[in-house]
Design a protein around this motif. Structure first.
Motif, PDB file in Angstrom:
ATOM      1  N   VAL A   1       0.833  -1.192   0.000  1.00  0.00           N
ATOM      2  CA  VAL A   1       0.000   0.000   0.000  1.00  0.00           C
ATOM      3  C   VAL A   1       0.874   1.251   0.000  1.00  0.00           C
ATOM      4  O   VAL A   1       1.790   1.388   0.812  1.00  0.00           O
ATOM      5  CB  VAL A   1      -0.920  -0.013   1.229  1.00  0.00           C
ATOM      6  CG1 VAL A   1      -1.728   1.275   1.286  1.00  0.00           C
ATOM      7  CG2 VAL A   1      -1.844  -1.220   1.180  1.00  0.00           C
ATOM      8  N   GLU A   2       0.583   2.146  -0.911  1.00  0.00           N
ATOM      9  CA  GLU A   2       1.349   3.377  -1.041  1.00  0.00           C
ATOM     10  C   GLU A   2       0.454   4.578  -0.721  1.00  0.00           C
ATOM     11  O   GLU A   2      -0.762   4.522  -0.900  1.00  0.00           O
ATOM     12  CB  GLU A   2       1.879   3.525  -2.476  1.00  0.00           C
ATOM     13  CG  GLU A   2       2.923   2.486  -2.862  1.00  0.00           C
ATOM     14  CD  GLU A   2       4.254   2.715  -2.175  1.00  0.00           C
ATOM     15  OE1 GLU A   2       4.516   3.874  -1.767  1.00  0.00           O
ATOM     16  OE2 GLU A   2       5.014   1.752  -2.030  1.00  0.00           O
ATOM     17  N   PRO A   3       1.024   5.689  -0.274  1.00  0.00           N
ATOM     18  CA  PRO A   3       0.226   6.890  -0.008  1.00  0.00           C
ATOM     19  C   PRO A   3      -0.314   7.476  -1.295  1.00  0.00           C
ATOM     20  O   PRO A   3       0.334   7.433  -2.343  1.00  0.00           O
ATOM     21  CB  PRO A   3       1.231   7.838   0.655  1.00  0.00           C
ATOM     22  CG  PRO A   3       2.565   7.382   0.168  1.00  0.00           C
ATOM     23  CD  PRO A   3       2.460   5.900   0.006  1.00  0.00           C
ATOM     24  N   ILE A   4      -1.520   8.010  -1.249  1.00  0.00           N
ATOM     25  CA  ILE A   4      -2.126   8.590  -2.450  1.00  0.00           C
ATOM     26  C   ILE A   4      -2.680   9.991  -2.212  1.00  0.00           C
ATOM     27  O   ILE A   4      -3.345  10.546  -3.084  1.00  0.00           O
ATOM     28  CB  ILE A   4      -3.242   7.681  -3.009  1.00  0.00           C
ATOM     29  CG1 ILE A   4      -4.321   7.422  -1.952  1.00  0.00           C
ATOM     30  CG2 ILE A   4      -2.662   6.383  -3.548  1.00  0.00           C
ATOM     31  CD1 ILE A   4      -5.528   6.661  -2.504  1.00  0.00           C
ATOM     32  N   ALA A   5      -2.397  10.573  -1.046  1.00  0.00           N
ATOM     33  CA  ALA A   5      -2.920  11.910  -0.764  1.00  0.00           C
ATOM     34  C   ALA A   5      -2.454  12.936  -1.791  1.00  0.00           C
ATOM     35  O   ALA A   5      -3.167  13.901  -2.087  1.00  0.00           O
ATOM     36  CB  ALA A   5      -2.511  12.351   0.637  1.00  0.00           C
ATOM     37  N   HIS A   6      -1.273  12.728  -2.372  1.00  0.00           N
ATOM     38  CA  HIS A   6      -0.747  13.684  -3.343  1.00  0.00           C
ATOM     39  C   HIS A   6      -1.592  13.732  -4.621  1.00  0.00           C
ATOM     40  O   HIS A   6      -1.464  14.670  -5.413  1.00  0.00           O
ATOM     41  CB  HIS A   6       0.694  13.319  -3.700  1.00  0.00           C
ATOM     42  CG  HIS A   6       0.828  11.992  -4.402  1.00  0.00           C
ATOM     43  ND1 HIS A   6       0.750  10.797  -3.723  1.00  0.00           N
ATOM     44  CD2 HIS A   6       1.017  11.684  -5.708  1.00  0.00           C
ATOM     45  CE1 HIS A   6       0.900   9.794  -4.584  1.00  0.00           C
ATOM     46  NE2 HIS A   6       1.054  10.312  -5.796  1.00  0.00           N
ATOM     47  N   LEU A   7      -2.468  12.730  -4.802  1.00  0.00           N
ATOM     48  CA  LEU A   7      -3.332  12.704  -5.983  1.00  0.00           C
ATOM     49  C   LEU A   7      -4.594  13.546  -5.810  1.00  0.00           C
ATOM     50  O   LEU A   7      -5.345  13.745  -6.759  1.00  0.00           O
ATOM     51  CB  LEU A   7      -3.744  11.262  -6.298  1.00  0.00           C
ATOM     52  CG  LEU A   7      -2.620  10.272  -6.601  1.00  0.00           C
ATOM     53  CD1 LEU A   7      -3.201   8.872  -6.766  1.00  0.00           C
ATOM     54  CD2 LEU A   7      -1.842  10.689  -7.841  1.00  0.00           C
ATOM     55  N   THR A   8      -4.837  14.041  -4.608  1.00  0.00           N
ATOM     56  CA  THR A   8      -6.085  14.721  -4.272  1.00  0.00           C
ATOM     57  C   THR A   8      -6.469  15.860  -5.227  1.00  0.00           C
ATOM     58  O   THR A   8      -7.657  16.018  -5.525  1.00  0.00           O
ATOM     59  CB  THR A   8      -6.043  15.234  -2.821  1.00  0.00           C
ATOM     60  OG1 THR A   8      -5.868  14.104  -1.935  1.00  0.00           O
ATOM     61  CG2 THR A   8      -7.317  15.962  -2.445  1.00  0.00           C
ATOM     62  N   PRO A   9      -5.538  16.656  -5.743  1.00  0.00           N
ATOM     63  CA  PRO A   9      -5.954  17.718  -6.672  1.00  0.00           C
ATOM     64  C   PRO A   9      -6.722  17.197  -7.879  1.00  0.00           C
ATOM     65  O   PRO A   9      -7.504  17.946  -8.481  1.00  0.00           O
ATOM     66  CB  PRO A   9      -4.622  18.356  -7.084  1.00  0.00           C
ATOM     67  CG  PRO A   9      -3.739  18.158  -5.895  1.00  0.00           C
ATOM     68  CD  PRO A   9      -4.108  16.788  -5.381  1.00  0.00           C
ATOM     69  N   GLY A  10      -6.558  15.925  -8.229  1.00  0.00           N
ATOM     70  CA  GLY A  10      -7.265  15.368  -9.366  1.00  0.00           C
ATOM     71  C   GLY A  10      -8.650  14.840  -9.051  1.00  0.00           C
ATOM     72  O   GLY A  10      -9.352  14.365  -9.957  1.00  0.00           O
ATOM     73  N   LEU A  11      -9.068  14.887  -7.784  1.00  0.00           N
ATOM     74  CA  LEU A  11     -10.375  14.354  -7.405  1.00  0.00           C
ATOM     75  C   LEU A  11     -11.473  15.071  -8.179  1.00  0.00           C
ATOM     76  O   LEU A  11     -11.609  16.295  -8.099  1.00  0.00           O
ATOM     77  CB  LEU A  11     -10.597  14.517  -5.903  1.00  0.00           C
ATOM     78  CG  LEU A  11     -11.893  13.913  -5.337  1.00  0.00           C
ATOM     79  CD1 LEU A  11     -11.888  12.396  -5.471  1.00  0.00           C
ATOM     80  CD2 LEU A  11     -12.064  14.318  -3.870  1.00  0.00           C
ATOM     81  N   SER A  12     -12.283  14.302  -8.910  1.00  0.00           N
ATOM     82  CA  SER A  12     -13.229  14.910  -9.848  1.00  0.00           C
ATOM     83  C   SER A  12     -14.691  14.750  -9.462  1.00  0.00           C
ATOM     84  O   SER A  12     -15.570  15.085 -10.247  1.00  0.00           O
ATOM     85  CB  SER A  12     -13.026  14.295 -11.239  1.00  0.00           C
ATOM     86  OG  SER A  12     -13.209  12.888 -11.207  1.00  0.00           O
ATOM     87  N   ALA A  13     -14.974  14.239  -8.270  1.00  0.00           N
ATOM     88  CA  ALA A  13     -16.362  14.004  -7.866  1.00  0.00           C
ATOM     89  C   ALA A  13     -16.542  14.334  -6.400  1.00  0.00           C
ATOM     90  O   ALA A  13     -15.579  14.298  -5.619  1.00  0.00           O
ATOM     91  CB  ALA A  13     -16.740  12.537  -8.123  1.00  0.00           C
ATOM     92  N   PRO A  14     -17.757  14.657  -5.973  1.00  0.00           N
ATOM     93  CA  PRO A  14     -18.016  14.861  -4.540  1.00  0.00           C
ATOM     94  C   PRO A  14     -17.718  13.592  -3.765  1.00  0.00           C
ATOM     95  O   PRO A  14     -17.914  12.476  -4.271  1.00  0.00           O
ATOM     96  CB  PRO A  14     -19.494  15.229  -4.486  1.00  0.00           C
ATOM     97  CG  PRO A  14     -20.062  14.791  -5.785  1.00  0.00           C
ATOM     98  CD  PRO A  14     -18.965  14.856  -6.786  1.00  0.00           C
ATOM     99  N   LEU A  15     -17.237  13.745  -2.537  1.00  0.00           N
ATOM    100  CA  LEU A  15     -16.746  12.628  -1.733  1.00  0.00           C
ATOM    101  C   LEU A  15     -17.425  12.614  -0.368  1.00  0.00           C
ATOM    102  O   LEU A  15     -17.490  13.630   0.314  1.00  0.00           O
ATOM    103  CB  LEU A  15     -15.236  12.754  -1.557  1.00  0.00           C
ATOM    104  CG  LEU A  15     -14.539  11.758  -0.641  1.00  0.00           C
ATOM    105  CD1 LEU A  15     -14.539  10.364  -1.265  1.00  0.00           C
ATOM    106  CD2 LEU A  15     -13.104  12.212  -0.358  1.00  0.00           C
ATOM    107  N   LEU A  16     -17.927  11.438   0.018  1.00  0.00           N
ATOM    108  CA  LEU A  16     -18.459  11.212   1.361  1.00  0.00           C
ATOM    109  C   LEU A  16     -17.519  10.246   2.064  1.00  0.00           C
ATOM    110  O   LEU A  16     -17.209   9.172   1.540  1.00  0.00           O
ATOM    111  CB  LEU A  16     -19.865  10.614   1.286  1.00  0.00           C
ATOM    112  CG  LEU A  16     -20.501  10.171   2.609  1.00  0.00           C
ATOM    113  CD1 LEU A  16     -20.754  11.373   3.521  1.00  0.00           C
ATOM    114  CD2 LEU A  16     -21.809   9.406   2.348  1.00  0.00           C
ATOM    115  N   GLY A  17     -17.060  10.599   3.253  1.00  0.00           N
ATOM    116  CA  GLY A  17     -16.168   9.735   4.025  1.00  0.00           C
ATOM    117  C   GLY A  17     -16.800   9.316   5.337  1.00  0.00           C
ATOM    118  O   GLY A  17     -17.338  10.150   6.065  1.00  0.00           O
TER     119      GLY A  17
END
Length: 267
Positions: A175-191
């Motif tokens: 498992v690798e970190p993916i927080a750096h990809l966040t600027p590409g998030l293209s949809a609303p997110l529910l956590g």
């Protein structure tokens, strides 16, 4: 006279985006009216009864839903538990392969005769992290639910442990970190997260929120008191009824808001 209410659930062969045939579980309401669809990404322990129940629940809520078997290639048409054990040995499903399988599942939903063109994505545990990854690296999802998965804001010296036996030191997939990809998030997110969880911990959930805020993303995170990592899973020791009931209410409202209206036709 009450309205007719029925659903159909079945195992199918799904063609992944890379052309590979894999097993999948589909549930849909028996209606001709246009419906949104939801791709369900199961947790790391595997394509199991709980994952299929989640898929049926979404159909009862009024969505076409599909759960692709993300470990199918490790044991084609065999015991899902054996496939999950092999996947653990390898260190986890590769993100790009999961994205390929999920894209194939989304295409299946959009091709259904009663599809309205909108497709959401929900994942649990490792599947939740993979849902976040897909949302940041593709644009097909109209709404995304992170059901208790971490994006690993700060890469630890040692990768977080996966459920089950640890992978070998030479495992090619960790498992690798993916927080750096966040600027590409293209949809609303529910956590949806548990306060007793360790992966992600409450502090990591807070760090995720900061990353999302700083990137100007549309998100809504909830931390349920007393709930552990697998609070949705009725088959596990971590099941927390109150959190699960509230979590499903939020999921239903979120997908209804974002998926009920037919998509605009493409130019």
């Amino acid at each position: 006279m009450s309205r007719y209410d029925a659903t159909l659930a079945e195992t199918i062969t799904l063609t992944s985006q890379d052309g590979e045939p894999i097993e999948a579980y589909v549930a849909r309401p028996l209606t001709d009216r246009p419906l949104g669809g939801v791709v369900v990404l199961h947790h790391e322990p595997g394509y199991d009864e709980a994952s299929k129940e989640y898929t049926r629940r979404l159909a009862v809520y009024g969505f076409n839903a599909i759960c692709p078997h993300l470990h199918h290639r490790e044991n084609p048409w065999g015991d899902p538990d054996d496939a999950a054990a092999e996947m653990r040995r390898l260190g986890g499903a590769p993100d790009d392969r999961v994205a390929t399988d999920a894209a194939g599942a989304a295409a299946y939903l959009r091709a259904m005769s009663n599809a309205n063109g909108r497709v959401g994505l929900i994942g649990f545990c490792s599947g939740a992290r993979q849902a976040y990854y897909i949302g940041c690296t593709s644009t097909w999802a109209d709404a995304i639910v992170n059901g208790g998965g971490g994006v690993i804001v700060d890469k630890p010296d040692k990768p977080p442990a996966l459920p089950g036996p640890p992978p070998p030191d030479a495992s090619p997939m960790l498992v690798e970190p993916i927080a750096h990809l966040t600027p590409g998030l293209s949809a609303p997110l529910l956590g949806l997260f548990g306060s007793e969880d360790l992966v992600p911990s409450p502090s990591e959930v807070a760090a995720q929120e900061k990353v999302l805020r700083d990137a100007g993303k549309d998100f809504d995170y909830h931390l349920f008191d007393g709930a552990d990592h697998d609070f949705f899973d009725w088959s596990s020791g971590g099941y927390t009824p109150q959190a699960a009931v509230e979590g499903w209410r939020l999921v239903r409202e979120f997908f209804t808001h974002h998926l009920a209206t037919p998509a605009e036709p493409a130019d």
